[in-house]
Scaffold this motif. Structure first.
Motif, PDB file in Angstrom:
ATOM      1  N   ALA A  23      80.031   9.159  19.152  1.00 13.93           N
ATOM      2  CA  ALA A  23      80.692  10.275  19.821  1.00 13.93           C
ATOM      3  C   ALA A  23      80.983   9.896  21.266  1.00 13.93           C
ATOM      4  CB  ALA A  23      79.807  11.514  19.778  1.00 13.93           C
ATOM      5  N   PRO A  24      82.001  10.521  21.880  1.00 12.77           N
ATOM      6  CA  PRO A  24      82.284  10.262  23.289  1.00 12.77           C
ATOM      7  C   PRO A  24      81.098  10.653  24.172  1.00 12.77           C
ATOM      8  CG  PRO A  24      84.040  11.554  22.282  1.00 12.77           C
ATOM      9  CD  PRO A  24      82.927  11.493  21.295  1.00 12.77           C
ATOM     10  N   MET A  25      80.891   9.865  25.221  1.00 13.58           N
ATOM     11  CA  MET A  25      79.864  10.168  26.216  1.00 13.58           C
ATOM     12  C   MET A  25      80.450   9.756  27.573  1.00 13.58           C
ATOM     13  SD  MET A  25      75.885   8.921  26.514  1.00 13.58           S
ATOM     14  CE  MET A  25      76.179   7.328  27.307  1.00 13.58           C
ATOM     15  N   GLY A  26      81.025  10.721  28.270  1.00 13.90           N
ATOM     16  CA  GLY A  26      81.684  10.406  29.533  1.00 13.90           C
ATOM     17  C   GLY A  26      82.793   9.398  29.295  1.00 13.90           C
ATOM     18  N   PRO A  27      82.818   8.316  30.090  1.00 13.23           N
ATOM     19  CA  PRO A  27      83.887   7.327  29.937  1.00 13.23           C
ATOM     20  C   PRO A  27      83.635   6.326  28.810  1.00 13.23           C
ATOM     21  CG  PRO A  27      82.460   6.718  31.737  1.00 13.23           C
ATOM     22  CD  PRO A  27      81.968   8.050  31.239  1.00 13.23           C
ATOM     23  N   THR A  28      82.527   6.474  28.080  1.00 12.07           N
ATOM     24  CA  THR A  28      82.199   5.525  27.016  1.00 12.07           C
ATOM     25  C   THR A  28      81.875   6.286  25.732  1.00 12.07           C
ATOM     26  OG1 THR A  28      80.833   3.591  26.496  1.00 12.07           O
ATOM     27  CG2 THR A  28      79.740   5.386  27.672  1.00 12.07           C
ATOM     28  N   GLU A  29      81.190   5.628  24.814  1.00 13.45           N
ATOM     29  CA  GLU A  29      80.766   6.248  23.562  1.00 13.45           C
ATOM     30  C   GLU A  29      79.288   5.987  23.353  1.00 13.45           C
ATOM     31  OE1 GLU A  29      84.683   5.932  20.717  1.00 13.45           O
ATOM     32  OE2 GLU A  29      83.279   4.246  20.730  1.00 13.45           O
ATOM     33  N   TYR A  30      78.672   6.835  22.563  1.00 11.89           N
ATOM     34  CA  TYR A  30      77.259   6.678  22.229  1.00 11.89           C
ATOM     35  C   TYR A  30      77.114   6.763  20.717  1.00 11.89           C
ATOM     36  CZ  TYR A  30      72.203   6.990  22.573  1.00 11.89           C
ATOM     37  OH  TYR A  30      70.858   6.723  22.473  1.00 11.89           O
ATOM     38  N   THR A  31      76.359   5.835  20.154  1.00 14.63           N
ATOM     39  CA  THR A  31      76.107   5.828  18.715  1.00 14.63           C
ATOM     40  C   THR A  31      74.671   6.241  18.466  1.00 14.63           C
ATOM     41  OG1 THR A  31      77.734   4.087  18.327  1.00 14.63           O
ATOM     42  CG2 THR A  31      76.040   4.384  16.633  1.00 14.63           C
ATOM     43  N   THR A  32      74.483   7.168  17.545  1.00 20.32           N
ATOM     44  CA  THR A  32      73.150   7.562  17.112  1.00 20.32           C
ATOM     45  C   THR A  32      72.905   6.953  15.744  1.00 20.32           C
ATOM     46  OG1 THR A  32      73.285   9.641  18.331  1.00 20.32           O
ATOM     47  CG2 THR A  32      71.618   9.505  16.598  1.00 20.32           C
ATOM     48  N   TRP A  33      71.791   6.213  15.624  1.00 25.19           N
ATOM     49  CA  TRP A  33      71.385   5.603  14.361  1.00 25.19           C
ATOM     50  C   TRP A  33      70.529   6.594  13.591  1.00 25.19           C
ATOM     51  CZ3 TRP A  33      73.957   1.342  13.591  1.00 25.19           C
ATOM     52  CH2 TRP A  33      74.240   0.456  14.645  1.00 25.19           C
ATOM     53  N   SER A  34      70.590   6.537  12.260  1.00 21.78           N
ATOM     54  CA  SER A  34      69.765   7.444  11.456  1.00 21.78           C
ATOM     55  C   SER A  34      69.265   6.754  10.193  1.00 21.78           C
ATOM     56  CB  SER A  34      70.540   8.706  11.092  1.00 21.78           C
ATOM     57  OG  SER A  34      71.696   8.364  10.352  1.00 21.78           O
ATOM     58  N   VAL A  35      68.115   7.215   9.741  1.00 20.02           N
ATOM     59  CA  VAL A  35      67.567   6.858   8.431  1.00 20.02           C
ATOM     60  C   VAL A  35      67.633   8.143   7.633  1.00 20.02           C
ATOM     61  CG1 VAL A  35      65.512   6.156   7.151  1.00 20.02           C
ATOM     62  CG2 VAL A  35      66.083   5.019   9.313  1.00 20.02           C
ATOM     63  N   GLY A  36      68.512   8.184   6.644  1.00 19.08           N
ATOM     64  CA  GLY A  36      68.785   9.446   5.962  1.00 19.08           C
ATOM     65  C   GLY A  36      69.406  10.396   6.976  1.00 19.08           C
ATOM     66  N   GLU A  37      68.854  11.572   7.100  1.00 22.33           N
ATOM     67  CA  GLU A  37      69.345  12.565   8.062  1.00 22.33           C
ATOM     68  C   GLU A  37      68.605  12.501   9.397  1.00 22.33           C
ATOM     69  OE1 GLU A  37      71.984  14.692   7.472  1.00 22.33           O
ATOM     70  OE2 GLU A  37      72.204  13.443   5.677  1.00 22.33           O
ATOM     71  N   ARG A  38      67.581  11.651   9.495  1.00 22.65           N
ATOM     72  CA  ARG A  38      66.719  11.631  10.671  1.00 22.65           C
ATOM     73  C   ARG A  38      67.193  10.613  11.708  1.00 22.65           C
ATOM     74  NH1 ARG A  38      61.873   8.741  11.435  1.00 22.65           N
ATOM     75  NH2 ARG A  38      60.768   9.574  13.219  1.00 22.65           N
ATOM     76  N   PRO A  39      67.543  11.070  12.929  1.00 17.01           N
ATOM     77  CA  PRO A  39      67.913  10.130  13.991  1.00 17.01           C
ATOM     78  C   PRO A  39      66.713   9.240  14.357  1.00 17.01           C
ATOM     79  CG  PRO A  39      68.495  12.384  14.596  1.00 17.01           C
ATOM     80  CD  PRO A  39      67.645  12.456  13.370  1.00 17.01           C
ATOM     81  N   VAL A  40      66.963   7.931  14.529  1.00 13.71           N
ATOM     82  CA  VAL A  40      65.882   7.005  14.849  1.00 13.71           C
ATOM     83  C   VAL A  40      66.151   6.170  16.093  1.00 13.71           C
ATOM     84  CG1 VAL A  40      65.038   6.862  12.472  1.00 13.71           C
ATOM     85  CG2 VAL A  40      66.754   5.213  13.274  1.00 13.71           C
ATOM     86  N   GLY A  41      67.327   6.289  16.691  1.00 14.82           N
ATOM     87  CA  GLY A  41      67.628   5.509  17.879  1.00 14.82           C
ATOM     88  C   GLY A  41      69.086   5.641  18.256  1.00 14.82           C
TER      89      GLY A  41
END
Length: 192
Positions: free
Chosen positions: A166-184
């Motif tokens: 997803a966008p984060m200011g002038p850059t993007e941020y990726t959220t990693w997940s195992v199943g539905e649970r965010p892990v990093g």
């Protein structure tokens, strides 16, 4: 308190510090986070476990030679050998091949295609951090790389991580997940 007894495959489960100054780091993290550094003895190369309230939360070891001071994240795996094969197959490197650590488990250290180092831990008697998501404990792991697109598929293939960018200011941020649970998470490392 979120006590942990098991970590699903692909979940960060442990962090440790490699440093040239074990006593100094023990004093620093003891003062900052209330951690007690407990020497595991000569049989374990004087590896230290950081404890908070009697529960293990992280580790520490003395680095050799000119190794930089660094924290390493270990991701839980059901099969360290299979993880090593997947790392190689998808363009990563092996720094430390899977090796047993007494009856505690099997560890390995790898690099992703961008050169970021990370560990894998196949649990035995040691499952990982016993306490997480509390003040003074592991709550989030984040990867900074120059080219996020170059490693997104790598981590999906090696650990089965899902991802959402997803966008984060002038850059993007990726959220990693195992199943539905965010892990990093992951972000682009800039020149700054």
């Amino acid at each position: 308190m979120p006590e942990m007894h098991d970590y699903p495959h692909g979940t960060p489960s442990w962090v440790d510090l490699t440093t040239s100054d074990v006593p100094g780091a023990a004093a620093f993290y003891g003062g900052l986070l209330g951690w007690e550094a407990v020497d595991q003895g000569e049989a374990f190369g004087h590896y230290h476990q950081f404890q908070l309230g009697g529960r293990v939360v992280a580790g520490m070891m003395r680095g050799s030679g000119d190794m930089p001071v660094v924290w390493t994240t270990y991701v839980s795996t059901d099969d360290a050998e299979a993880t090593a094969a997947a790392v190689r197959e998808h363009g990563g490197g092996v720094i430390v091949p899977p090796m047993p650590v007494h009856d505690l488990g099997v560890m390995a250290v790898f690099t992703d295609p961008q050169g970021a180092a990370f560990g894998a831990w196949q649990p035995g008697a040691h499952r990982g951090a016993a306490l997480v998501n509390e003040p003074g404990t592991l709550v989030w792991n984040e990867l900074a790389v120059r080219d996020p697109a170059a490693v997104t598929g790598f981590y999906a293939a090696v650990f089965g991580w899902g991802h959402e960018t997803a966008p984060m200011g002038p850059t993007e941020y990726t959220t990693w997940s195992v199943g539905e649970r965010p892990v990093g998470g992951m972000l682009r490392m800039t020149e700054e």
